[in-house]
Design an enzyme around this catalytic site. Structure first.
Site, PDB file in Angstrom:
ATOM      1  N   SER A 230      39.207  41.521  40.220  1.00  0.00           N
ATOM      2  CA  SER A 230      40.450  40.823  39.883  1.00  0.00           C
ATOM      3  C   SER A 230      40.838  41.109  38.433  1.00  0.00           C
ATOM      4  O   SER A 230      41.139  42.249  38.090  1.00  0.00           O
ATOM      5  CB  SER A 230      40.297  39.324  40.153  1.00  0.00           C
ATOM      6  N   LEU A 231      40.798  40.112  37.563  1.00  0.00           N
ATOM      7  CA  LEU A 231      41.120  40.329  36.152  1.00  0.00           C
ATOM      8  C   LEU A 231      40.300  41.473  35.561  1.00  0.00           C
ATOM      9  O   LEU A 231      40.770  42.225  34.701  1.00  0.00           O
ATOM     10  CB  LEU A 231      40.862  39.053  35.360  1.00  0.00           C
TER      11      LEU A 231
ATOM     12  N   HIS B 162      45.672  35.892  44.719  1.00  0.00           N
ATOM     13  CA  HIS B 162      45.419  36.921  45.727  1.00  0.00           C
ATOM     14  C   HIS B 162      45.899  36.535  47.123  1.00  0.00           C
ATOM     15  O   HIS B 162      45.376  37.047  48.112  1.00  0.00           O
ATOM     16  CB  HIS B 162      43.938  37.319  45.744  1.00  0.00           C
TER      17      HIS B 162
ATOM     18  N   GLN C 179      48.015  43.570  43.330  1.00  0.00           N
ATOM     19  CA  GLN C 179      46.722  42.873  43.305  1.00  0.00           C
ATOM     20  C   GLN C 179      46.859  41.355  43.320  1.00  0.00           C
ATOM     21  O   GLN C 179      46.089  40.646  43.966  1.00  0.00           O
ATOM     22  CB  GLN C 179      45.941  43.299  42.056  1.00  0.00           C
TER      23      GLN C 179
ATOM     24  N   GLN D  87      37.792  36.152  36.232  1.00  0.00           N
ATOM     25  CA  GLN D  87      37.845  34.728  35.934  1.00  0.00           C
ATOM     26  C   GLN D  87      36.773  33.978  36.719  1.00  0.00           C
ATOM     27  O   GLN D  87      36.543  34.247  37.889  1.00  0.00           O
ATOM     28  CB  GLN D  87      39.231  34.190  36.298  1.00  0.00           C
TER      29      GLN D  87
ATOM     30  N   ARG E  39      50.083  37.217  32.552  1.00  0.00           N
ATOM     31  CA  ARG E  39      49.650  37.141  33.960  1.00  0.00           C
ATOM     32  C   ARG E  39      49.104  35.755  34.277  1.00  0.00           C
ATOM     33  O   ARG E  39      49.440  35.155  35.301  1.00  0.00           O
ATOM     34  CB  ARG E  39      48.591  38.212  34.206  1.00  0.00           C
TER      35      ARG E  39
END
Length: 317
Positions: A90-91, A202, A251, A9, A115
């Site tokens: 991340s994503l 996070h 995560q 993102q 999510r």
């Protein structure tokens, strides 16, 4: 050997992949498949916006997943080689899992849409924030966040993205993030600025979202990936569905260790890194982390050709 990486993102933009779609049918096919899974036209959103809606986490995440997978499919259609190792920021970890056969695309699209919704709902709009701290070492940023956390009235803040030397992202409650920005400036940071994202991902504030995500992941088939994928939480590859589920759940409330990830790719023998998806964020970070790795990005027809040529030339040397 090269490493494949997928952005997360923040790399999205209205009109992304429009040029590549003109020369690679896989782009539109991928977005059509995603749209069918979501029940709305994801390609139209990616091309026409509005930007505010594309930047809403629940829409951004499936859009970026589709974009990363679409670019990878174009690479495959051109006969591009397979990497020796992969990772996603991340994503982008979900994009890597789809690209290398661990996670079905439709399941992944629905999962990341959920999510994103869980993340948005975990912390009310305006109560959380993220900031970039430039010019301080990791330990200094961790310490100043600990100092702010000791002032209980401010709430939580912690280092969440260790992106490159001297580049760390922090996240937490809005007041604590602002206080940490002030402390970073006093400590000599070159820049300490809020980022245009209110979801403090996070960090421990994502615990409610983590619990909900675990329930979704429990119903998704996950298999061993075809290439090692280094997970954000500990820079370690996993081969079982249960261990991958655990890494994806953890995560959300754990820091992204991207600097360590790029170093580990080099240690595994990656002489080049290709970023599959919109933007150049991961390519720029790689060049700051390890100059020995030839980093490039694929996001349009020209960059696709250039990356294929560069890898072919590297193999001949």
């Amino acid at each position: 050997m090269f490493a494949a990486t997928f952005p997360g993102q923040g790399s999205q933009s209205v009109g992304m992949l429009s040029g590549l779609s003109a020369t690679c049918a896989e782009v539109r096919t991928t977005f059509e498949e995603a749209s069918d899974a979501l029940g709305y036209d994801l390609w139209d959103l990616a091309q026409e916006g509005p930007e505010r809606r594309l930047n809403a986490t629940e829409q951004t995440q499936p859009a970026m997943l589709a974009a990363g997978v679409a670019v990878w499919r174009c690479w495959e259609a051109r006969g591009g080689p397979r990497p020796g190792v992969a990772a996603g920021h991340s994503l982008g970890e979900y994009s890597a899992l789809v690209a290398f056969g661990a996670l079905g695309f439709r399941d992944a699209i629905r999962t990341v849409a959920a999510r994103g919704r869980f993340m948005q709902e975990a912390v009310p709009e305006g109560e959380g924030g993220i900031a970039a701290i430039i010019g301080l070492d990791d330990d200094t940023v961790v310490a100043l966040c600990e100092g702010v956390r000791s002032q209980v009235r401010l709430g939580h803040v912690s280092a969440v993205n260790f992106n490159a030397p001297g580049q760390v992202a922090i996240a937490g409650t809005s007041r604590a993030v602002d206080a940490a920005i002030g402390e970073a400036r006093v400590a000599g940071a070159r820049r300490a600025i809020r980022l245009p994202m209110s979801v403090p991902v996070h960090c421990p504030l994502m615990a409610p979202a983590t619990a909900r995500l675990e329930a979704v992941l429990a119903g998704v088939v996950i298999e061993s990936p075809e290439v090692p994928i280094l997970h954000n939480v500990d820079v370690t590859p996993r081969s079982s569905g249960s261990s991958i589920r655990s890494a994806l759940s953890a995560q959300l409330a754990s820091p992204v260790r991207w600097r360590q990830t790029v170093v580990a790719m080099g240690e595994r023998g990656a002489a080049a890194m290709v970023e599959f998806g919109p933007g150049r964020v991961l390519t720029g970070l790689a060049r700051r982390i390890d100059r020995a790795i030839e980093a490039t990005t694929v996001h349009d027809a020209k960059s696709l050709d250039a990356a294929l040529d560069a890898l072919a030339a590297g193999e001949k040397r």
